[in-house]
Design an enzyme around this catalytic site. Structure first.
Site, short mmCIF file in Angstrom:
data_model
loop_
_atom_site.label_atom_id
_atom_site.label_comp_id
_atom_site.label_asym_id
_atom_site.label_seq_id
_atom_site.Cartn_x
_atom_site.Cartn_y
_atom_site.Cartn_z
N ARG A 43 30.16 57.45 55.23
CA ARG A 43 30.22 56.93 53.72
C ARG A 43 28.76 56.89 53.04
O ARG A 43 29.07 57.16 51.78
CB ARG A 43 30.93 55.65 53.87
CG ARG A 43 32.63 55.86 54.23
CD ARG A 43 33.51 54.85 53.89
NE ARG A 43 34.80 55.24 54.10
CZ ARG A 43 35.70 54.66 54.01
NH1 ARG A 43 35.57 53.09 53.83
NH2 ARG A 43 36.95 54.82 54.32
N ASP A 152 40.19 46.03 40.53
CA ASP A 152 39.33 46.43 41.98
C ASP A 152 37.99 46.11 41.86
O ASP A 152 37.47 46.32 40.92
CB ASP A 152 39.73 47.95 41.99
CG ASP A 152 39.88 48.47 43.51
OD1 ASP A 152 40.80 48.66 44.03
OD2 ASP A 152 38.55 48.32 44.12
C1 LIG Z 1 43.75 51.17 50.47
S1 LIG Z 1 43.61 50.59 48.65
C2 LIG Z 1 45.01 50.13 48.44
C3 LIG Z 1 45.44 50.36 46.96
C4 LIG Z 1 46.84 50.02 46.26
N1 LIG Z 1 46.98 48.55 46.45
C5 LIG Z 1 47.91 50.35 47.35
O1 LIG Z 1 48.52 49.77 48.11
O2 LIG Z 1 48.31 51.57 47.38
C6 LIG Z 1 42.28 48.99 48.89
C7 LIG Z 1 41.62 48.76 47.70
O3 LIG Z 1 41.05 47.61 47.67
C8 LIG Z 1 40.03 47.52 46.96
N2 LIG Z 1 39.29 46.25 47.41
C9 LIG Z 1 38.44 46.09 48.70
N3 LIG Z 1 37.72 45.14 48.67
C10 LIG Z 1 38.00 44.44 47.76
C11 LIG Z 1 37.47 43.03 46.84
N4 LIG Z 1 36.86 42.44 47.59
N5 LIG Z 1 38.03 43.15 45.69
C12 LIG Z 1 38.96 43.78 45.17
N6 LIG Z 1 39.47 44.90 45.71
C13 LIG Z 1 39.01 45.26 46.80
C14 LIG Z 1 39.37 48.87 47.31
O4 LIG Z 1 38.34 49.13 46.54
C15 LIG Z 1 40.32 49.70 47.34
O5 LIG Z 1 40.76 50.39 46.12
#
Ligand SMILES: C[S@@+](CC[C@H](N)C(=O)[O-])C[C@H]1O[C@@H](n2cnc3c(N)ncnc32)[C@H](O)[C@@H]1O
Length: 280
Positions: A43, A152
């Protein structure tokens, strides 16, 4: 693998991995187990190459320096996993439409506000799906005080979410009638959300593990498929904070592989396997 990548891989030491692990945990709450070293390398290697710096460790020093703020943001973005989709886990949207939105619409018509939070919205498919659900139950919502907060930590995915443009081939979960109502064609093979629906979502960069500026409570919160990247302590703290942000009788939707171990202490009652109600 290119010659530069091969050189970089040799260069990516255990100490470098430890630095990335520490930063990911401190800045985002994201926990990488030791087995994830190759994933982290794949990554970040492009960013290291593009930085022009001679090694991973020089790049990590730069990222942590006062001049490296933008690079730090890029690194956090690269470390996140952003898989998502429209109407992912359809049962959540059925529940929202049957149990939350009729009550929300009634309250809003009487002058209160309606608030839903998509708390890790990735590229926006989740909040735009929520917006389509809202309009299917409450077509006049855009003329009222109804908002979907979509946040996000990854500033790049938030920008994509805000643009609301998606390749046609990724919209198969959206019905033809919904497409005709909420989207317009954008270029040869893309569609874009357009019209009154665009008044519902508000997109912001927000770290779930930092301070939250929002003062009010939410009728429903979607926090799905994000805590799987956190350790247990971070996860439990987040569940409590999310529960505190829900109205009594509001619902918290979580990912299909997640469970809230501390539900009772948080004042939550599990009503379906991945749906919790704020009770006390
Ligand atoms: C797998 S995606 C899930 C998207 C959506 N909620 C779904 O279930 O389809 C996980 C997301 O969590 C975000 N993320 C990770 N750590 C985070 C944090 N500390 N605060 C906010 N968002 C975070 C990532 O950037 C990513 O876009």
């Amino acid at each position: 693998m290119s010659a530069t990548d091969a050189l970089l891989e040799e260069n990516f030491t255990t100490a470098d991995f430890e630095v990335v692990r520490r930063i990911a945990h401190e800045k985002a709450g994201i926990y990488f187990p030791e087995s994830r070293s190759t994933l982290v390398f794949s990554r970040l290697s492009r960013l290291v190459r593009e930085s022009g710096l001679v090694s991973f460790s020089a790049y990590l020093d730069f990222v942590q320096s006062p001049a490296g703020l933008v690079a730090m943001d890029e690194m956090i973005c690269a470390l996140t996993t952003n898989v998502t989709g429209f109407f992912r886990e359809r049962k959540h949207f059925v529940h929202l439409e049957e149990e939350v939105l009729p009550r929300l619409a009634e309250g809003v018509r009487q002058g209160r506000r309606g608030r839903i939070w998509s708390a890790a919205c990735s590229t926006g498919q989740e909040p735009w799906s929520i917006a389509m659900s809202v309009l299917s139950v409450f077509p006049e919502a855009p003329q009222h005080d109804v908002r979907i907060l979509a946040t996000d930590i990854n500033s790049q995915v938030v920008a994509q979410a805000r643009a609301g443009v998606y390749p046609d081939e990724e919209t198969s979960a959206i019905s033809a009638a919904q497409k005709a109502r909420f989207m317009r064609t954008e270029g040869a093979a893309s569609v874009q959300f357009a019209g009154p629906i665009t008044r519902l979502p508000v997109f912001k960069v927000l770290n779930l593990n930092a301070e939250w500026p929002m003062r009010g409570l939410f009728d429903a919160i979607f926090c799905r498929n994000v805590v799987i990247y956190f350790d247990e302590q971070t996860r439990n703290r987040l569940w409590q904070r999310l529960a505190d942000k829900l109205e009594y009788g509001g619902f918290l939707y979580i990912g299909h592989s997640e469970k809230i171990a501390c539900a009772r202490q948080c004042g939550l009652e599990q009503v379906l396997p991945t749906i919790y109600e704020k009770r006390h």
